[in-house]
Design a protein around this motif. Structure first.
Motif, PDB file in Angstrom:
ATOM      1  N   ALA A   1       0.798  -1.270  -0.047  1.00 41.21           N
ATOM      2  CA  ALA A   1       0.089  -0.207   0.212  1.00 41.21           C
ATOM      3  C   ALA A   1       0.926   1.084   0.181  1.00 41.21           C
ATOM      4  CB  ALA A   1      -0.691   0.147   1.177  1.00 41.21           C
ATOM      5  N   ALA A   2       1.997   1.344   0.638  1.00 37.05           N
ATOM      6  CA  ALA A   2       2.910   2.403   0.967  1.00 37.05           C
ATOM      7  C   ALA A   2       3.515   2.613  -0.539  1.00 37.05           C
ATOM      8  CB  ALA A   2       3.944   1.981   1.813  1.00 37.05           C
ATOM      9  N   LEU A   3       3.959   1.472  -1.028  1.00 33.72           N
ATOM     10  CA  LEU A   3       4.604   1.694  -2.501  1.00 33.72           C
ATOM     11  C   LEU A   3       3.487   1.937  -3.432  1.00 33.72           C
ATOM     12  CD1 LEU A   3       6.770  -1.537  -2.452  1.00 33.72           C
ATOM     13  CD2 LEU A   3       7.650   0.911  -2.502  1.00 33.72           C
ATOM     14  N   GLU A   4       2.206   1.875  -3.390  1.00 37.40           N
ATOM     15  CA  GLU A   4       1.409   2.345  -4.414  1.00 37.40           C
ATOM     16  C   GLU A   4       1.059   3.931  -4.102  1.00 37.40           C
ATOM     17  OE1 GLU A   4      -3.319   1.557  -5.546  1.00 37.40           O
ATOM     18  OE2 GLU A   4      -2.303   0.276  -4.188  1.00 37.40           O
ATOM     19  N   ARG A   5       1.140   4.330  -2.753  1.00 34.55           N
ATOM     20  CA  ARG A   5       0.994   5.674  -2.534  1.00 34.55           C
ATOM     21  C   ARG A   5       2.315   6.324  -3.057  1.00 34.55           C
ATOM     22  NH1 ARG A   5      -0.740   3.698   2.513  1.00 34.55           N
ATOM     23  NH2 ARG A   5       1.279   4.424   3.344  1.00 34.55           N
ATOM     24  N   ALA A   6       3.337   5.730  -2.865  1.00 35.32           N
ATOM     25  CA  ALA A   6       4.650   6.426  -3.382  1.00 35.32           C
ATOM     26  C   ALA A   6       4.722   6.466  -4.578  1.00 35.32           C
ATOM     27  CB  ALA A   6       5.951   5.583  -2.903  1.00 35.32           C
ATOM     28  N   THR A   7       3.906   5.639  -5.468  1.00 28.54           N
ATOM     29  CA  THR A   7       4.122   5.678  -7.041  1.00 28.54           C
ATOM     30  C   THR A   7       3.236   6.666  -7.455  1.00 28.54           C
ATOM     31  OG1 THR A   7       4.335   3.215  -7.023  1.00 28.54           O
ATOM     32  CG2 THR A   7       3.429   4.495  -9.098  1.00 28.54           C
ATOM     33  N   VAL A   8       2.085   6.834  -6.719  1.00 24.04           N
ATOM     34  CA  VAL A   8       1.252   8.163  -6.951  1.00 24.04           C
ATOM     35  C   VAL A   8       2.143   9.524  -6.838  1.00 24.04           C
ATOM     36  CG1 VAL A   8      -0.773   9.641  -6.378  1.00 24.04           C
ATOM     37  CG2 VAL A   8      -0.872   6.880  -6.699  1.00 24.04           C
TER      38      VAL A   8
END
Length: 550
Positions: A266-273
């Motif tokens: 989830a953190a990586l997904e936010r970081a991607t955004v």
């Protein structure tokens, strides 16, 4: 009218109380008895300027109290109201004087100035004598007297109003012409400044925007390299690629991690955004750094032009747009000034015509009134044994003003063929007295509430002429009040009320007293005036004849 006069310690009067009546009041007595002292005392309480040494020798102070009865419409009420004094049917004036000359006055028990007393005096008492201190001889007053005689107050007020409008229109035109002349003196500046501002067309806030853009372009070359490196670090060869690899590797083991990697994913997904937003911002700013090389020069030229023009006019760059509008308005006023001047000139011309029209009507009315006054004076001078004298109301043109375009002068010729001239230069003392009396009879056509005082206006006349003077005074007193100081038995006999002024000497001290005379006492007083110190039976008989009107 004057009802009571109370005098204490004034000159040779220790205590004197007089109760005057409506009608013709006469005061007689030998020369030096103190008749003039009564007028001095009355003048003192009315604020007239006169002799300073009024306090009786040895007294701490002198005092005069005068009580007047005033009608509801008496003009004294307006004076009282303006001065802030209470007004009723009785008006009491009191004034004291010390031997050192200090004077204190009261009006209805309130302290008052000498100016208030004199203003009240103007509407309470009118004094006439051979010196005519009320101004019948002054040509500056003749125009107003003629207007009052002719009932022209309303028309004169119309002239004053028309003159006010004319003056207002003249001032408006003069001020507009002055403003236009001032603007014409800066016409070249206005036209050049407006053209220069219009060409530049400055906008509020523009200077700050240009300055920011200029600084950005100046720093663009160095910023462009750093931004390119930042874009590469964020791209597929950098953070974006590593972030994608990390997410792919974690997705391969997620099924066996029993949920332990969910938070990480989830953190990586936010970081991607967030990384995508950062890349977009960097790329967008990089696009702003792409500009025509000439744009920097153009921006600097306009920025310097704005700042230079602001310094030239002494304003801030953001105020140039407002300055342009202000100067453009002044230029519009200049361009429209000629039309405005024409409008104001037309308005002045209309006001001038209106003034001339009403002033012309007033002049015509004055001419008609002058004819009536001359006829009335001829009618009055006959019984006064001056039937050969000619009274003329002369009207001449003068500079326009709020009272019209006429100068008015009363002139007389005492004998046929003799040159006419001013009253006080042509007439002798006795003639002058009769002229003034006739003029006063003609001019007094209503009851203004004034108490009229005539001080020996019959001097120099006697016999039938003195009788005619007395009858004119009695006519003036009808419905009003007249006080007469006289040496003429004919005038004294016509009085409705008679006082005798006498002087007593006791223990070396001289005092003056005034006593009202009963009918029998009037006979002796008139007889004394006829025969002198020794009163004969013939003199008494003649006095009875005068008093009976025989």
């Amino acid at each position: 009218m004057l009802r009571h006069l109370d005098i204490r310690d004034m000159l040779i009067i220790d205590r004197l109380e007089l109760a005057f009546q409506p009608g013709l009041n006469v005061l007689t007595g030998e020369t030096g008895a103190g008749k003039s002292i009564l007028l001095d005392a009355l003048g003192f309480v009315l604020g007239w300027r006169g002799r300073a040494d009024l306090v009786r020798s040895g007294a701490a102070q002198g005092e005069v109290v005068a009580e007047f009865q005033i009608a509801p419409d008496h003009p004294a009420r307006a004076v009282l109201d303006e001065a802030g004094f209470p007004a009723g049917d009785e008006l009491i004036l009191r004034r004291v004087n010390t031997p050192e000359g200090r004077k204190t006055a009261w009006v209805n028990d309130r302290r008052a100035s000498g100016e208030v007393l004199r203003r009240l005096s103007d509407v309470l008492v009118e004094l006439h004598g051979q010196q005519d201190d009320k101004g019948l001889l002054d040509p500056r007053n003749h125009r107003e007297m003629l207007d009052d005689f002719g009932g022209l107050a309303g028309l004169r007020a119309d002239v004053g109003a028309a003159w006010g409008e004319r003056s207002k229109a003249a001032r408006a035109l003069s001020e507009a012409e002055a403003r236009l002349a001032e603007m014409r003196s800066e016409e070249d500046f206005l036209r050049h400044a407006v053209a220069e501002l219009d060409k530049l067309a400055p906008q509020p806030g523009e200077e700050a925007e240009l300055d920011q853009r200029r600084r950005l372009m100046q720093a663009a070359e160095k910023m462009r390299a750093d931004i390119a490196r930042a874009a590469a670090a964020l791209g597929l060869e950098g953070a974006e690629g590593m972030l994608s690899d990390a997410r792919r590797w974690l997705e391969g083991v997620t099924d066996r991690a029993e949920g332990g990697l969910d938070a990480a994913q989830a953190a990586l997904e936010r970081a991607t955004v967030e990384l995508a937003e950062a890349q977009g911002a960097v790329e967008g700013f990089a696009d702003q750094l792409v500009f025509n090389p000439a744009e920097l020069e153009d921006t600097e030229d306009r920025l310097f032009a704005l700042r230079g023009l602001a310094r030239k006019h002494g304003v801030m760059p953001d105020d140039l747009a407002g300055l342009a509008e202000t100067l453009r308005t002044r230029l519009d006023q200049l361009d429209g000034g000629t039309d405005r001047i024409a409008e104001l000139a037309s308005a002045l011309d209309a006001a001038e015509r209106a003034y001339r029209d009403v002033a012309g009507r007033l002049s015509q009315a004055r001419a008609e009134a002058a004819t009536r006054l001359d006829v009335a004076m001829a009618r009055e001078l006959g019984p006064l044994k001056m039937e050969r004298a000619v009274f003329t109301t002369e009207i001449a043109a003068t500079d326009p003003g709020p009272t019209g375009t006429d100068a008015v002068t009363f002139s007389v010729a005492t004998n046929p063929g003799a040159p006419a001239g001013p009253l006080n230069r042509i007439a002798s003392g006795g003639e002058l007295s009769r002229f003034l009396l006739a003029l006063k009879v003609c001019l007094t056509h209503d009851d203004s509430g004034l108490t009229m005082i005539f001080d020996e206006i019959d001097r120099g006349v006697g016999g039938a002429t003195a009788d005619a003077v007395g009858r004119r005074l009695a006519a003036l007193a009808e419905g009003g009040q007249v006080l007469v100081v006289t040496h003429s038995p004919q005038v004294a006999a016509l009085g409705a009320h008679h006082w005798r002024v006498a002087k007593d000497v006791a223990d070396g001290v001289t005092t003056s007293r005034v006593v009202p005379l009963a009918p029998a006492e009037r006979i002796d007083e008139v007889a004394r005036m006829l025969s002198g110190d020794t009163i004969t039976d013939a003199a008494r008989e003649a006095a009875r004849a005068l008093l009976s009107g025989a």
